[in-house]
Design an enzyme around this catalytic site. Structure first.
Site, PDB file in Angstrom:
ATOM      1  NE  ARG A  25      -6.354 -24.579 -36.352  1.00 48.91           N
ATOM      2  CZ  ARG A  25      -6.129 -24.144 -35.121  1.00 48.91           C
ATOM      3  NH1 ARG A  25      -6.157 -22.847 -34.877  1.00 48.91           N
ATOM      4  NH2 ARG A  25      -5.897 -24.989 -34.151  1.00 48.91           N
ATOM      5  CB  SER A 117      -8.587 -23.783 -32.236  1.00 50.20           C
ATOM      6  OG  SER A 117      -8.368 -23.369 -30.926  1.00 50.20           O
ATOM      7  CG  HIS A 118      -8.863 -19.421 -31.543  1.00 52.86           C
ATOM      8  ND1 HIS A 118      -7.901 -20.390 -31.621  1.00 52.86           N
ATOM      9  CD2 HIS A 118      -8.437 -18.378 -32.264  1.00 52.86           C
ATOM     10  CE1 HIS A 118      -6.899 -19.935 -32.351  1.00 52.86           C
ATOM     11  NE2 HIS A 118      -7.191 -18.714 -32.763  1.00 52.86           N
ATOM     12  CG  ASP A 281     -10.289 -22.974 -27.483  1.00 58.74           C
ATOM     13  OD1 ASP A 281     -10.495 -23.886 -26.658  1.00 58.74           O
ATOM     14  OD2 ASP A 281      -9.448 -23.047 -28.386  1.00 58.74           O
ATOM     15  CG  ASP A 283      -9.817 -26.770 -29.818  1.00 57.38           C
ATOM     16  OD1 ASP A 283      -9.860 -25.592 -29.405  1.00 57.38           O
ATOM     17  OD2 ASP A 283      -8.743 -27.361 -30.044  1.00 57.38           O
ATOM     18  CG  ASP A 285      -6.943 -26.200 -27.422  1.00 59.00           C
ATOM     19  OD1 ASP A 285      -7.742 -25.251 -27.540  1.00 59.00           O
ATOM     20  OD2 ASP A 285      -6.144 -26.540 -28.317  1.00 59.00           O
ATOM     21  NE  ARG A 286      -6.283 -20.703 -28.390  1.00 58.15           N
ATOM     22  CZ  ARG A 286      -5.789 -19.724 -29.104  1.00 58.15           C
ATOM     23  NH1 ARG A 286      -6.131 -18.469 -28.841  1.00 58.15           N
ATOM     24  NH2 ARG A 286      -4.967 -19.948 -30.105  1.00 58.15           N
ATOM     25  CE  LYS A 381      -4.061 -24.050 -26.887  1.00 61.77           C
ATOM     26  NZ  LYS A 381      -3.378 -24.374 -28.165  1.00 61.77           N
TER      27      LYS A 381
END
Ligand code: VG1
Ligand code: CO
Length: 560
Positions: A25, A117-118, A281, A283, A285-286, A381
């Site tokens: 990232r 992600s987030h 989130d 992507d 997964d959260r 997740k």
């Protein structure tokens, strides 16, 4: 005769492409440097066990800024490396758990996920690339290290110059030497959730008079998935979903489902007295579970899902083989495991550590305090899985006279006691200052009198006797690989503890994470405010690490 030729492009290696907790990232301008993205993609392909030739790879991500360009790069370099086929989500949109499912369902070689992600997206915000294996899970450390090694010495990458793929058009085509299949990435995932959960039961529950639902996609990838599940399958009105159009910069927001960044959901839930609210989130997964007046901490969420697993058809059929959590996640899950008599594991932070246990048939449900919950239905997740799991549980609980999120929480506390948990994040701290905090703690741990000593809070008479401390090392029970330096923990006589570790997902400076946890079996404490209850422990952690002195930060950036 084929009319394409493989070109070898001379390149210069970069030294900063070590994948972190979940892939590489960096800010977009870093990825835009000459050869930077190409080098990393080539290094991924070179590190595929067995090599890239004749492989099938699933490609997609959260649709953040710079994704279309990177997909184009992947297509050309994959073609240059003899990859047989790429399966790409329409418009490049593919949630992380859905990629994991697709890899498994197709028995693909692996997948390349484009997400940070987030973390915010946009021209000056974050981009990310990560590789997943044939089990659908994030590459283990041996593979991410091989990618890093390759990236440090890469001299050339191979590509075939090809026209841009039209990512809006579904279907299969041949582009030069490579097959491309653009798929609807939503349908197979929704169909899979319908196999896992009791949709009939959920449907009747969400349509009862006193139940209302609101899902917030935070302008990330879950929007289309949420519409498919909540509106099309469960028959809820459009108003049951918000912020569900994916946007390359998440509409300027920070797509992290917690009380700070998902305030739009929290406000709407409180204002509308909505019984069940949830967010995911960037992507997908959260997840965050939040009903009017009732917030579920992720550590409690995984414990409760594990406790109620029997009402979920997937677990009713397959059983619960074992439970696991990341080290900083609260011990609430351990108590459920003990009560159920199943194995449980404490692994380092990062989903990649759960995969081996799942593949070995020893792990069914697991979670992290960072709003990550999931099971062995995929190897990531899974935000929407957790949300639908909660609806399934609430529907089953209702039948037993336990009402709503709060009812389920109180029932759980009554049975197991309550674990108070909080995480303080100090973002963008100068790296050497963050190191000083870690060194401070390590030197405290080095003193022979630290274990057995009593640490006192500053604003009250509370004190805590140290029973254990250390730097967490994990030996994978399956492949015996060892991961060191996974976080500093101090455990106290009453079962409380604090953990300090440095984030492995940031793109700028260092992020210090401080995790605190306290357990209570005293029913009069269950309604206590979390921050109030944890205050003495936080004071002790700050004093021991001298965090404020070393970093100059009086307050954390985010509290979850
Ligand atoms: C964070 C979380 C960790 C999670 C990781 C990836 O890592 O703490 O639990 O697995 O993000 O999640 P770190 O190293 O910054 O603490 V995600 O949704 O960003 O893929
Ligand atoms: Co994520």
């Amino acid at each position: 005769m084929s009319d394409y030729s493989v070109k070898s492009v001379q390149t210069k290696a970069y030294q900063d492409q070590r994948p972190g907790t979940s892939g590489l990232r960096k800010r977009v301008p870093v990825f835009k440097q000459e050869h930077y993205t190409e080098n990393f993609v080539q290094s991924i392909l070179s590190a595929i066990p067995g090599g890239p030739k004749d492989t099938t790879l699933v490609v997609g991500g959260d649709g953040r800024y710079y994704s279309p360009e990177v997909i184009n790069i992947i297509v050309q370099i994959a073609a240059g490396n003899g990859v047989k086929k790429l399966v790409i989500g329409r418009d490049g949109i593919f949630s992380t758990p859905a990629v994991s499912h697709e890899i498994r369902a197709r028995k693909a070689t692996g997948g390349i996920l484009l997400t940070a992600s987030h973390n915010p997206g946009g021209p000056n915000a974050d981009f990310g690339i990560k590789y997943n294996m044939d089990n659908g899970g994030p590459a283990p450390e041996a593979v991410t290290e091989a990618i890093f090694e390759s990236s440090k010495s890469i001299k050339e990458y191979k590509l075939v110059e090809l026209p841009q793929v039209d990512l809006s058009k579904l279907g299969e085509s041949k582009l030069g030497p490579i097959e491309i299949e653009v798929i609807d990435a939503v349908k197979p995932y929704t169909a899979y959730l319908k196999e896992i959960f009791d949709f009939e039961l959920i449907k009747s529950y969400v349509h009862s008079d006193d139940v209302s639902v609101l899902f917030d996609g935070m302008h990330g990838v879950t929007g289309p998935y949420a519409r498919s599940i909540f509106v099309e399958e469960l028959g809820l009105p459009e108003s049951a979903v918000q912020n569900c159009v994916p946007s390359p910069d998440f509409n300027g927001g920070h797509p992290d489902p917690n009380l700070t960044y998902a305030h739009e959901l929290v406000d709407a839930v409180e204002k509308g007295k909505i019984t069940f609210g949830a967010a995911s989130d960037g992507d997908g997964d959260r997840n965050m579970i939040y009903g009017a007046g009732a917030f579920v901490t992720p550590s409690d969420s995984v414990a409760i899902i594990a406790d109620w697993a029997d009402c979920i058809p997937y677990f009713k059929k397959g059983g619960v083989k074992g439970l696991a959590r990341s080290m900083p996640t609260s011990t609430a899950l351990d108590r459920v495991a003990k009560a159920k008599g199943v194995e449980y594991f404490e692994v380092p932070t990062g989903w990649k550590f759960f995969g081996n246990l799942m593949d070995a048939g020893r792990l069914s449900i697991c979670g992290e305090e960072s709003f990550g919950t999931g099971s062995d239905h995929v190897r990531e997740k899974d935000g929407l899985w957790a949300v639908v799991a909660w609806l399934n549980i609430l529907a089953a609980a209702e039948k037993k006279g336990i009402k709503g999120i709060n009812g389920v929480l109180q029932d759980h506390y009554k049975k197991y006691g309550r674990t108070f948990f909080s995480r303080y994040d100090y973002e963008e701290v100068e790296s050497d200052k963050a190191q000083e905090v870690m060194k401070e703690l390590e030197s405290a741990y080095g003193s022979s009198s630290f274990v057995g000593s009593t640490l006192s809070a500053t604003s009250s008479s509370a004190s805590f006797k140290v029973t254990e401390c250390g730097n967490f090392t994990y030996t994978d029970p399956i492949d015996k690989s060892v991961s060191k330096n996974q976080g500093l923990y101090t455990t106290f006589e009453d079962g409380s503890r604090f953990v300090v570790r440095l984030s492995g997902t940031g793109s700028q400076g260092a992020t210090i994470r401080l995790y605190v946890e306290k357990y209570s079996k005293d029913a009069s404490e269950y309604d206590r405010d979390t921050q109030e209850g944890l205050k003495p422990l936080i004071e002790v952690a700050l004093a021991t690490s001298k965090l404020v002195e070393h970093t100059g930060r009086k307050e954390p950036t985010v509290i979850t």
